[in-house]
Design an enzyme around this catalytic site. Structure first.
Site, PDB file in Angstrom:
ATOM      1  N   LYS A   1      -5.443  -0.236 -11.941  1.00  0.00           N
ATOM      2  CA  LYS A   1      -6.509   0.009 -10.972  1.00  0.00           C
ATOM      3  C   LYS A   1      -7.182   1.350 -11.250  1.00  0.00           C
ATOM      4  CE  LYS A   1      -4.992  -2.689  -6.962  1.00  0.00           C
ATOM      5  NZ  LYS A   1      -4.625  -2.613  -5.530  1.00  0.00           N
TER       6      LYS A   1
ATOM      7  N   TYR B   1       9.622  -2.583  -1.774  1.00  0.00           N
ATOM      8  CA  TYR B   1      10.593  -3.226  -2.653  1.00  0.00           C
ATOM      9  C   TYR B   1      12.016  -2.717  -2.419  1.00  0.00           C
ATOM     10  CZ  TYR B   1       6.350  -4.521  -5.096  1.00  0.00           C
ATOM     11  OH  TYR B   1       5.114  -5.020  -5.397  1.00  0.00           O
TER      12      TYR B   1
END
Length: 310
Positions: A183, A288
Protein backbone atom coordinates in the site's frame (compact mmCIF):
# COMPACT_ATOMS: atom_id res chain seq x y z
CA UNK A 1 -19.86 11.70 -4.57
CA UNK A 2 -19.74 15.09 -6.25
CA UNK A 3 -16.47 16.53 -7.44
CA UNK A 4 -14.68 18.73 -4.93
CA UNK A 5 -12.63 20.74 -7.43
CA UNK A 6 -14.21 23.91 -6.01
CA UNK A 7 -12.91 22.97 -2.55
CA UNK A 8 -9.20 23.75 -3.04
CA UNK A 9 -8.22 23.29 0.62
CA UNK A 10 -9.40 19.70 0.60
CA UNK A 11 -7.88 19.10 -2.84
CA UNK A 12 -4.51 20.37 -1.59
CA UNK A 13 -4.75 18.09 1.43
CA UNK A 14 -5.50 15.03 -0.69
CA UNK A 15 -2.57 15.87 -2.98
CA UNK A 16 -0.37 16.09 0.13
CA UNK A 17 -1.52 12.64 1.26
CA UNK A 18 -0.81 11.17 -2.16
CA UNK A 19 2.54 12.77 -2.99
CA UNK A 20 4.15 13.35 0.40
CA UNK A 21 2.62 10.74 2.70
CA UNK A 22 2.37 8.07 0.00
CA UNK A 23 -1.21 7.07 0.78
CA UNK A 24 -2.96 4.68 -1.60
CA UNK A 25 -5.70 5.74 -4.02
CA UNK A 26 -8.27 3.83 -1.94
CA UNK A 27 -7.24 5.75 1.17
CA UNK A 28 -7.51 9.04 -0.73
CA UNK A 29 -11.03 8.16 -1.88
CA UNK A 30 -12.07 7.28 1.68
CA UNK A 31 -10.72 10.57 3.07
CA UNK A 32 -12.46 12.51 0.30
CA UNK A 33 -15.78 10.81 0.96
CA UNK A 34 -15.58 11.22 4.74
CA UNK A 35 -14.62 14.90 4.67
CA UNK A 36 -17.13 15.89 1.99
CA UNK A 37 -19.84 14.11 3.97
CA UNK A 38 -18.79 16.11 7.02
CA UNK A 39 -18.83 19.42 5.13
CA UNK A 40 -22.27 18.63 3.72
CA UNK A 41 -23.59 17.68 7.18
CA UNK A 42 -22.42 20.97 8.72
CA UNK A 43 -23.81 22.94 5.77
CA UNK A 44 -27.24 21.29 6.08
CA UNK A 45 -27.32 21.96 9.85
CA UNK A 46 -26.69 25.65 9.13
CA UNK A 47 -29.04 25.92 6.18
CA UNK A 48 -26.17 26.59 3.78
CA UNK A 49 -26.64 25.68 0.14
CA UNK A 50 -24.11 25.54 -2.64
CA UNK A 51 -23.13 23.37 -5.56
CA UNK A 52 -19.87 21.41 -5.57
CA UNK A 53 -18.97 22.53 -2.03
CA UNK A 54 -18.35 26.17 -2.93
CA UNK A 55 -19.14 27.04 0.68
CA UNK A 56 -16.23 24.97 2.08
CA UNK A 57 -13.67 27.76 2.16
CA UNK A 58 -11.26 28.78 4.93
CA UNK A 59 -13.89 30.84 6.78
CA UNK A 60 -16.33 27.93 6.77
CA UNK A 61 -13.70 25.49 8.07
CA UNK A 62 -12.57 27.92 10.78
CA UNK A 63 -16.18 28.26 11.96
CA UNK A 64 -16.59 24.52 12.61
CA UNK A 65 -16.79 23.60 16.28
CA UNK A 66 -16.22 20.40 18.22
CA UNK A 67 -19.98 19.99 18.67
CA UNK A 68 -20.33 19.83 14.88
CA UNK A 69 -17.91 16.93 14.79
CA UNK A 70 -19.69 15.01 17.52
CA UNK A 71 -23.03 15.76 15.86
CA UNK A 72 -21.74 14.30 12.61
CA UNK A 73 -20.60 11.09 14.33
CA UNK A 74 -23.89 10.84 16.24
CA UNK A 75 -25.79 11.21 12.94
CA UNK A 76 -23.86 8.26 11.48
CA UNK A 77 -24.55 6.20 14.58
CA UNK A 78 -28.22 7.01 15.28
CA UNK A 79 -29.59 7.73 11.79
CA UNK A 80 -27.35 5.83 9.38
CA UNK A 81 -26.54 3.04 11.88
CA UNK A 82 -22.90 2.85 10.81
CA UNK A 83 -20.65 0.36 12.60
CA UNK A 84 -18.11 1.51 15.22
CA UNK A 85 -15.36 0.78 12.70
CA UNK A 86 -16.90 3.06 10.07
CA UNK A 87 -17.45 5.85 12.61
CA UNK A 88 -13.88 5.46 13.83
CA UNK A 89 -12.57 5.86 10.27
CA UNK A 90 -14.54 9.09 9.82
CA UNK A 91 -13.15 10.45 13.08
CA UNK A 92 -9.62 9.63 11.94
CA UNK A 93 -10.30 11.40 8.63
CA UNK A 94 -11.43 14.54 10.45
CA UNK A 95 -8.60 14.48 12.99
CA UNK A 96 -5.90 14.03 10.34
CA UNK A 97 -7.35 16.82 8.19
CA UNK A 98 -7.47 19.25 11.12
CA UNK A 99 -3.90 18.31 12.01
CA UNK A 100 -2.89 19.21 8.45
CA UNK A 101 -4.83 22.50 8.65
CA UNK A 102 -2.84 23.57 11.70
CA UNK A 103 0.68 22.28 11.09
CA UNK A 104 0.98 22.22 7.29
CA UNK A 105 -1.56 24.61 5.78
CA UNK A 106 -1.53 27.00 8.80
CA UNK A 107 -5.21 27.79 8.29
CA UNK A 108 -6.25 27.28 11.92
CA UNK A 109 -4.54 28.26 15.18
CA UNK A 110 -6.20 25.66 17.43
CA UNK A 111 -6.78 22.04 16.51
CA UNK A 112 -10.16 21.33 18.10
CA UNK A 113 -10.20 17.83 16.58
CA UNK A 114 -7.56 16.75 19.11
CA UNK A 115 -10.44 16.52 21.60
CA UNK A 116 -12.48 14.27 19.31
CA UNK A 117 -12.51 10.80 20.85
CA UNK A 118 -12.91 7.56 18.92
CA UNK A 119 -15.45 4.88 19.88
CA UNK A 120 -14.17 1.72 21.50
CA UNK A 121 -13.91 -0.99 18.89
CA UNK A 122 -14.72 -4.63 19.68
CA UNK A 123 -11.69 -6.89 19.33
CA UNK A 124 -12.09 -8.90 16.14
CA UNK A 125 -11.41 -12.60 15.89
CA UNK A 126 -10.32 -13.12 12.31
CA UNK A 127 -11.65 -16.06 10.26
CA UNK A 128 -8.86 -18.26 8.97
CA UNK A 129 -8.09 -21.86 8.08
CA UNK A 130 -6.64 -24.35 10.52
CA UNK A 131 -3.18 -25.82 10.11
CA UNK A 132 -4.72 -29.11 8.97
CA UNK A 133 -6.86 -27.35 6.35
CA UNK A 134 -3.86 -25.39 5.11
CA UNK A 135 -1.88 -28.60 4.61
CA UNK A 136 -4.81 -30.17 2.73
CA UNK A 137 -5.03 -27.15 0.45
CA UNK A 138 -1.31 -27.25 -0.34
CA UNK A 139 -1.37 -31.00 -1.05
CA UNK A 140 -4.42 -30.74 -3.32
CA UNK A 141 -3.04 -27.82 -5.34
CA UNK A 142 0.36 -29.48 -5.74
CA UNK A 143 -1.29 -32.48 -7.40
CA UNK A 144 -3.14 -30.43 -10.01
CA UNK A 145 -1.24 -27.25 -10.99
CA UNK A 146 2.34 -26.05 -10.49
CA UNK A 147 1.30 -22.42 -10.97
CA UNK A 148 -1.67 -22.61 -8.62
CA UNK A 149 0.34 -24.40 -5.97
CA UNK A 150 2.98 -21.66 -6.16
CA UNK A 151 0.29 -18.98 -5.72
CA UNK A 152 -1.25 -20.71 -2.70
CA UNK A 153 2.16 -21.48 -1.18
CA UNK A 154 3.16 -17.80 -1.35
CA UNK A 155 -0.16 -16.72 0.19
CA UNK A 156 0.16 -19.17 3.09
CA UNK A 157 3.87 -18.55 3.73
CA UNK A 158 4.35 -14.86 2.99
CA UNK A 159 0.95 -13.39 3.98
CA UNK A 160 0.67 -11.20 0.88
CA UNK A 161 -2.33 -9.09 -0.01
CA UNK A 162 -4.19 -10.14 -3.16
CA UNK A 163 -3.11 -6.97 -5.00
CA UNK A 164 0.51 -7.53 -3.97
CA UNK A 165 0.60 -11.08 -5.32
CA UNK A 166 -1.14 -10.11 -8.56
CA UNK A 167 1.43 -7.34 -9.12
CA UNK A 168 4.49 -9.57 -8.62
CA UNK A 169 7.02 -9.54 -11.45
CA UNK A 170 9.70 -12.11 -12.19
CA UNK A 171 12.52 -9.74 -11.22
CA UNK A 172 11.04 -9.35 -7.72
CA UNK A 173 12.05 -12.92 -6.95
CA UNK A 174 15.59 -13.30 -5.59
CA UNK A 175 17.33 -16.37 -4.23
CA UNK A 176 16.15 -15.73 -0.67
CA UNK A 177 13.94 -12.64 -0.77
CA UNK A 178 10.64 -11.67 -2.31
CA UNK A 179 10.38 -7.91 -2.91
CA UNK A 180 6.79 -6.73 -2.49
CA UNK A 181 5.21 -3.38 -3.38
CA UNK A 182 2.47 -2.74 -0.84
CA UNK A 183 0.00 0.00 0.00
CA UNK A 184 1.14 3.51 -0.79
CA UNK A 185 3.76 2.10 -3.18
CA UNK A 186 5.89 1.10 -0.19
CA UNK A 187 8.46 -1.62 -0.75
CA UNK A 188 9.15 -4.38 1.75
CA UNK A 189 11.24 -7.55 1.60
CA UNK A 190 9.99 -10.93 2.76
CA UNK A 191 12.39 -13.82 3.29
CA UNK A 192 11.18 -16.89 1.45
CA UNK A 193 10.59 -20.14 3.30
CA UNK A 194 11.92 -23.45 1.91
CA UNK A 195 8.37 -24.26 0.77
CA UNK A 196 8.16 -21.03 -1.25
CA UNK A 197 11.59 -21.61 -2.78
CA UNK A 198 10.62 -25.11 -3.84
CA UNK A 199 7.30 -23.97 -5.33
CA UNK A 200 9.06 -21.21 -7.28
CA UNK A 201 11.79 -23.59 -8.45
CA UNK A 202 9.06 -25.64 -10.14
CA UNK A 203 7.09 -22.71 -11.55
CA UNK A 204 9.85 -20.36 -12.78
CA UNK A 205 11.25 -22.76 -15.45
CA UNK A 206 7.73 -23.10 -16.85
CA UNK A 207 7.21 -19.35 -16.68
CA UNK A 208 10.52 -18.60 -18.43
CA UNK A 209 9.57 -20.78 -21.38
CA UNK A 210 6.51 -18.62 -22.03
CA UNK A 211 6.85 -16.09 -24.82
CA UNK A 212 4.76 -13.21 -23.47
CA UNK A 213 4.83 -9.40 -23.51
CA UNK A 214 4.69 -9.06 -19.74
CA UNK A 215 7.15 -9.63 -16.91
CA UNK A 216 4.34 -10.74 -14.58
CA UNK A 217 5.23 -13.69 -12.37
CA UNK A 218 1.86 -15.37 -12.79
CA UNK A 219 0.36 -15.72 -16.26
CA UNK A 220 -3.14 -16.65 -17.40
CA UNK A 221 -4.01 -19.14 -20.12
CA UNK A 222 -4.26 -16.14 -22.47
CA UNK A 223 -0.64 -15.25 -21.69
CA UNK A 224 -1.65 -12.11 -19.79
CA UNK A 225 -0.95 -11.08 -16.20
CA UNK A 226 -3.23 -13.08 -13.94
CA UNK A 227 -5.91 -10.70 -12.65
CA UNK A 228 -7.02 -10.41 -9.04
CA UNK A 229 -10.38 -11.92 -10.00
CA UNK A 230 -8.66 -14.89 -11.62
CA UNK A 231 -6.47 -15.43 -8.56
CA UNK A 232 -9.57 -15.34 -6.35
CA UNK A 233 -11.14 -18.02 -8.54
CA UNK A 234 -7.98 -20.14 -8.41
CA UNK A 235 -7.98 -20.10 -4.62
CA UNK A 236 -11.71 -20.74 -4.33
CA UNK A 237 -11.61 -23.70 -6.73
CA UNK A 238 -8.79 -25.37 -4.82
CA UNK A 239 -10.46 -24.77 -1.46
CA UNK A 240 -13.57 -26.55 -2.75
CA UNK A 241 -11.49 -29.34 -4.33
CA UNK A 242 -9.75 -29.84 -0.97
CA UNK A 243 -13.07 -30.56 0.71
CA UNK A 244 -12.83 -27.42 2.86
CA UNK A 245 -15.97 -25.41 3.55
CA UNK A 246 -15.48 -22.33 1.31
CA UNK A 247 -17.94 -20.13 3.20
CA UNK A 248 -16.18 -17.02 4.43
CA UNK A 249 -12.84 -18.02 2.91
CA UNK A 250 -11.01 -15.89 0.35
CA UNK A 251 -7.52 -14.89 -0.69
CA UNK A 252 -7.51 -12.38 2.16
CA UNK A 253 -8.31 -15.18 4.59
CA UNK A 254 -5.20 -16.99 3.36
CA UNK A 255 -3.28 -13.88 4.44
CA UNK A 256 -5.05 -14.09 7.82
CA UNK A 257 -4.18 -17.78 8.03
CA UNK A 258 -0.50 -17.18 7.31
CA UNK A 259 -0.23 -14.42 9.90
CA UNK A 260 -2.08 -16.44 12.54
CA UNK A 261 0.07 -19.53 11.97
CA UNK A 262 3.25 -17.44 12.22
CA UNK A 263 2.13 -15.98 15.52
CA UNK A 264 0.65 -19.13 17.02
CA UNK A 265 3.23 -21.73 15.96
CA UNK A 266 6.26 -19.67 15.03
CA UNK A 267 6.12 -17.42 18.10
CA UNK A 268 6.81 -14.40 15.89
CA UNK A 269 6.82 -11.16 17.87
CA UNK A 270 4.19 -8.63 16.90
CA UNK A 271 6.67 -6.04 15.59
CA UNK A 272 8.18 -8.55 13.16
CA UNK A 273 4.69 -9.63 12.10
CA UNK A 274 3.77 -6.00 11.50
CA UNK A 275 6.75 -5.61 9.16
CA UNK A 276 6.01 -8.83 7.28
CA UNK A 277 2.37 -7.83 6.75
CA UNK A 278 3.19 -4.25 5.77
CA UNK A 279 0.89 -2.70 8.36
CA UNK A 280 1.41 0.97 9.11
CA UNK A 281 -0.25 0.65 12.52
CA UNK A 282 0.53 -2.10 14.99
CA UNK A 283 -3.12 -1.97 16.09
CA UNK A 284 -4.03 -3.58 12.76
CA UNK A 285 -1.57 -6.39 13.40
CA UNK A 286 -2.98 -7.09 16.86
CA UNK A 287 -6.07 -8.78 15.42
CA UNK A 288 -3.85 -11.82 14.75
CA UNK A 289 -2.83 -12.18 18.38
CA UNK A 290 -6.14 -13.59 19.61
CA UNK A 291 -6.03 -16.55 21.99
CA UNK A 292 -8.28 -19.56 21.52
CA UNK A 293 -9.71 -21.81 24.24
CA UNK A 294 -6.98 -24.43 23.92
CA UNK A 295 -4.32 -21.78 24.51
CA UNK A 296 -6.18 -20.51 27.58
CA UNK A 297 -6.45 -24.09 28.88
CA UNK A 298 -2.73 -24.66 28.32
CA UNK A 299 -1.91 -21.35 29.99
CA UNK A 300 -3.66 -22.12 33.29
CA UNK A 301 -2.26 -25.66 33.32
CA UNK A 302 1.22 -24.23 32.91
CA UNK A 303 0.98 -22.84 36.43
CA UNK A 304 3.44 -24.86 38.59
CA UNK A 305 0.72 -25.22 41.20
CA UNK A 306 -1.70 -26.85 38.76
CA UNK A 307 -0.70 -30.40 39.78
CA UNK A 308 -0.52 -29.78 43.52
CA UNK A 309 -3.05 -31.83 45.48
CA UNK A 310 -3.90 -31.95 49.17
Amino acid sequence: MQSNKTCPILEQYLAYLLTIKGRSQNTILEYRMDLLQFFRYVAVQRGITGACFQFADADFIQSIQLKDMYGFIAYHQEILHNSPGTRCRKIVSIRQFWKYLKFKAHIIDTNIAEELETPKLPKRIVRCMTLEESVRLLIESSSSSVRDNCIITIFLNCALRLSELAALNVEQVNSDVLTVIGKGNKERKIYMTPAVKQALSKWLPIRQLMSVDTNALFISRNHQRLTTRSIQNVVKNHIVASGINPEGLSTHKLRHTSATLMYKYGHVDIRSLQQILGHESIATTEIYTHIDDSQLHAAVNANPLAMMFN
